[in-house]
Design a protein around this motif. Structure first.
Motif, PDB file in Angstrom:
ATOM      1  N   GLN A  19       0.964  -1.224  -0.096  1.00 33.28           N
ATOM      2  CA  GLN A  19       0.083   0.025  -0.129  1.00 33.28           C
ATOM      3  C   GLN A  19       0.858   1.147  -0.059  1.00 33.28           C
ATOM      4  N   ILE A  20       2.115   1.072   0.508  1.00 35.65           N
ATOM      5  CA  ILE A  20       2.957   2.377   0.409  1.00 35.65           C
ATOM      6  C   ILE A  20       3.852   2.347  -0.791  1.00 35.65           C
ATOM      7  N   ASN A  21       4.490   1.348  -0.987  1.00 38.56           N
ATOM      8  CA  ASN A  21       5.454   1.226  -2.158  1.00 38.56           C
ATOM      9  C   ASN A  21       4.802   0.936  -3.581  1.00 38.56           C
ATOM     10  N   GLY A  22       3.305   0.693  -3.500  1.00 40.02           N
ATOM     11  CA  GLY A  22       2.768   0.223  -4.856  1.00 40.02           C
ATOM     12  C   GLY A  22       3.283  -1.256  -5.285  1.00 40.02           C
ATOM     13  N   SER A  23       3.217  -1.555  -6.646  1.00 41.81           N
ATOM     14  CA  SER A  23       3.604  -2.587  -7.341  1.00 41.81           C
ATOM     15  C   SER A  23       5.112  -2.853  -7.065  1.00 41.81           C
ATOM     16  N   LEU A  24       5.448  -3.928  -6.680  1.00 39.05           N
ATOM     17  CA  LEU A  24       6.910  -4.290  -6.844  1.00 39.05           C
ATOM     18  C   LEU A  24       7.502  -5.359  -7.900  1.00 39.05           C
ATOM     19  N   LYS A  25       6.456  -5.369  -8.855  1.00 37.15           N
ATOM     20  CA  LYS A  25       6.783  -5.987  -9.947  1.00 37.15           C
ATOM     21  C   LYS A  25       8.514  -5.974 -10.374  1.00 37.15           C
ATOM     22  N   TRP A  26       8.922  -4.770 -10.504  1.00 34.52           N
ATOM     23  CA  TRP A  26      10.199  -4.163 -11.022  1.00 34.52           C
ATOM     24  C   TRP A  26      11.187  -4.915 -10.072  1.00 34.52           C
ATOM     25  N   LYS A  27      10.930  -4.964  -8.868  1.00 35.26           N
ATOM     26  CA  LYS A  27      11.906  -5.908  -7.780  1.00 35.26           C
ATOM     27  C   LYS A  27      12.098  -7.096  -8.129  1.00 35.26           C
ATOM     28  N   TYR A  28      11.074  -7.838  -8.618  1.00 35.63           N
ATOM     29  CA  TYR A  28      11.214  -9.302  -8.985  1.00 35.63           C
ATOM     30  C   TYR A  28      11.980  -9.317 -10.139  1.00 35.63           C
ATOM     31  N   GLU A  29      11.690  -8.537 -11.183  1.00 36.79           N
ATOM     32  CA  GLU A  29      12.565  -8.251 -12.303  1.00 36.79           C
ATOM     33  C   GLU A  29      13.850  -7.893 -12.055  1.00 36.79           C
ATOM     34  N   LEU A  30      14.395  -7.055 -11.228  1.00 28.72           N
ATOM     35  CA  LEU A  30      15.762  -6.796 -10.767  1.00 28.72           C
ATOM     36  C   LEU A  30      16.226  -7.773 -10.257  1.00 28.72           C
ATOM     37  N   HIS A  31      15.689  -8.680  -9.454  1.00 25.65           N
ATOM     38  CA  HIS A  31      16.116  -9.725  -8.830  1.00 25.65           C
ATOM     39  C   HIS A  31      16.694 -10.743  -9.758  1.00 25.65           C
ATOM     40  N   GLU A  32      15.697 -11.088 -10.571  1.00 22.51           N
ATOM     41  CA  GLU A  32      16.116 -12.270 -11.623  1.00 22.51           C
ATOM     42  C   GLU A  32      17.271 -11.647 -12.323  1.00 22.51           C
ATOM     43  N   ILE A  33      17.322 -10.471 -12.438  1.00 18.27           N
ATOM     44  CA  ILE A  33      18.614 -10.178 -13.411  1.00 18.27           C
ATOM     45  C   ILE A  33      19.928  -9.981 -12.752  1.00 18.27           C
ATOM     46  N   ILE A  34      19.830  -9.530 -11.499  1.00 18.86           N
ATOM     47  CA  ILE A  34      21.180  -9.251 -10.493  1.00 18.86           C
ATOM     48  C   ILE A  34      21.534 -10.699  -9.896  1.00 18.86           C
ATOM     49  N   PHE A  35      20.590 -11.590  -9.413  1.00 13.97           N
ATOM     50  CA  PHE A  35      20.819 -12.654  -8.673  1.00 13.97           C
ATOM     51  C   PHE A  35      20.731 -13.940  -9.447  1.00 13.97           C
ATOM     52  N   GLU A  36      20.053 -13.923 -10.567  1.00 22.67           N
ATOM     53  CA  GLU A  36      20.162 -15.269 -11.352  1.00 22.67           C
ATOM     54  C   GLU A  36      20.836 -15.062 -12.620  1.00 22.67           C
ATOM     55  N   SER A  37      21.366 -16.300 -13.003  1.00 24.36           N
ATOM     56  CA  SER A  37      21.872 -16.444 -14.485  1.00 24.36           C
ATOM     57  C   SER A  37      21.093 -17.217 -15.368  1.00 24.36           C
ATOM     58  N   ASP A  38      19.862 -17.467 -15.027  1.00 23.02           N
ATOM     59  CA  ASP A  38      18.775 -18.262 -15.908  1.00 23.02           C
ATOM     60  C   ASP A  38      18.394 -17.484 -16.985  1.00 23.02           C
ATOM     61  N   THR A  39      18.287 -16.153 -17.000  1.00 20.21           N
ATOM     62  CA  THR A  39      17.829 -15.408 -18.095  1.00 20.21           C
ATOM     63  C   THR A  39      18.897 -14.732 -18.970  1.00 20.21           C
ATOM     64  N   VAL A  40      18.486 -14.314 -20.037  1.00 25.89           N
ATOM     65  CA  VAL A  40      19.472 -13.667 -21.116  1.00 25.89           C
ATOM     66  C   VAL A  40      20.097 -12.374 -20.316  1.00 25.89           C
ATOM     67  N   LYS A  41      18.917 -11.847 -19.764  1.00 22.51           N
ATOM     68  CA  LYS A  41      19.553 -10.015 -19.200  1.00 22.51           C
ATOM     69  C   LYS A  41      20.343 -10.769 -17.808  1.00 22.51           C
ATOM     70  N   GLY A  42      20.054 -11.707 -17.248  1.00 18.84           N
ATOM     71  CA  GLY A  42      20.882 -11.843 -16.104  1.00 18.84           C
ATOM     72  C   GLY A  42      22.309 -12.335 -16.314  1.00 18.84           C
ATOM     73  N   LYS A  43      22.505 -13.259 -17.505  1.00 15.60           N
ATOM     74  CA  LYS A  43      23.648 -13.622 -17.980  1.00 15.60           C
ATOM     75  C   LYS A  43      24.517 -12.438 -18.267  1.00 15.60           C
ATOM     76  N   ILE A  44      23.790 -11.551 -19.186  1.00 13.69           N
ATOM     77  CA  ILE A  44      24.591 -10.482 -19.669  1.00 13.69           C
ATOM     78  C   ILE A  44      25.060  -9.638 -18.374  1.00 13.69           C
TER      79      ILE A  44
END
Length: 296
Positions: A19-44
């Motif tokens: 209710q304070i921060n609104g949608s956190l969809k971008w946090k999930y995407e950021l987490h996938e890119i920074i912490f995971e290597s399973d996606t193209v963006k994450g590997k790059i």
């Protein structure tokens, strides 16, 4: 004060309500890119990170060479600050993307990520501390996950478990070595006299002789002392095989299942099995639906 304390707690817990921060969809995407290597963006992202780590290590090494530092030291200094600022931004992005920030900050990689940026800032006040940034080389451990070298991940984890399970045996072994050096040091002090001025200095000689063939700064001159020194050198070769045998036996007992690169956003747990859907530690989904909202 209570309000400030609550905000600090929410920051480290990462549990700010939607209710304070609104949608956190971008946090999930950021987490996938920074912490995971399973996606193209994450590997790059990870490959770019590895390049920066290697570049930073090379800069520090070149700066320690006087001739090179005198010629292009200014540009190396500017380049190093550029890399450090990039690492600082990356560190805060990691903090933002995880659910439990305190857990990440106190984890192995979290501490390494923090320690890699501190020396450069400390160099403003303490010049020589800049070279401590060489610790950034530890971040290259991520190469195993980034390049999908699953076998290397399994083997490295097996080795860590082996060392952990063998810690008592290793402690007893080191204690035994300490006793040997103490006895031999005292013995050589009695036999050699002036050549070995004190028992601590004789212990230093015993340790050096037991682990190598000696530095030559201290050497026995009596016949009996030389005989004992020869026995210590031969003993050193046999002692090397003891920890190797202990670790080999323990290594065979440990078996690590195939693992993936997933990192839990909530508790920062790693080394999940390839087909794992939920975190083995906290039970949260590893791959959360980006369309869902984040629970406080």
């Amino acid at each position: 004060m209570k309000k400030i304390g609550r905000k600090i707690k929410l920051f480290f817990d990462g549990s700010t309500p939607d209710q304070i921060n609104g949608s956190l969809k971008w946090k999930y995407e950021l987490h996938e890119i920074i912490f995971e290597s399973d996606t193209v963006k994450g590997k790059i992202f990870d490959i770019i990170l590895l390049f920066f780590i290697s570049l930073s290590t090379l800069i520090i090494m070149l700066e320690s060479v006087s001739k090179i530092n005198n010629e292009i030291g200014f540009w190396l200094y500017i380049l190093d600050w550029w890399v450090t600022i990039s690492f600082t931004i990356e560190y805060f992005l990691r903090l933002i993307s995880v659910k439990n920030r305190w857990k990440y900050m106190t984890s192995f990689y979290g501490l390494i990520d923090l320690l890699t940026i501190i020396p450069t800032y400390l160099s403003i006040f303490f010049i020589q501390s800049h070279y401590l940034a060489i610790i950034r080389i530890f971040r290259l451990f991520r190469v195993f996950k980034i390049l999908k070298l699953a076998n290397y991940i399994d083997e490295s984890n097996t080795m860590l478990i082996t060392l952990k399970n063998s810690k008592r045996k290793i402690f007893v072994f080191l204690y035994f070595i300490l006793l040997i050096t103490l006895i031999l040091g005292a013995l050589m002090y009695v036999i050699e006299g002036e050549n070995f001025s004190s028992i601590p200095q004789s212990m230093y000689w015993a340790i050096v002789t037991l682990t190598t063939v000696g530095y030559g700064d201290i050497a026995p001159h009596t016949v009996l002392g030389k005989i004992i020194a020869s026995g210590i050198m031969i003993l050193g070769y046999s002692i090397i095989s003891v920890p190797a045998g202990l670790l080999s036996v323990e290594y065979r007992r440990n078996k690590i299942y195939k693992q993936n690169t997933q990192v839990c956003r909530y508790c920062m747990a790693e080394n999940h099995e390839v087909d794992a859907i939920y975190c083995k530690r906290c039970g949260h989904l590893l791959n959360e639906n980006l369309n869902t909202t984040d629970n406080p």
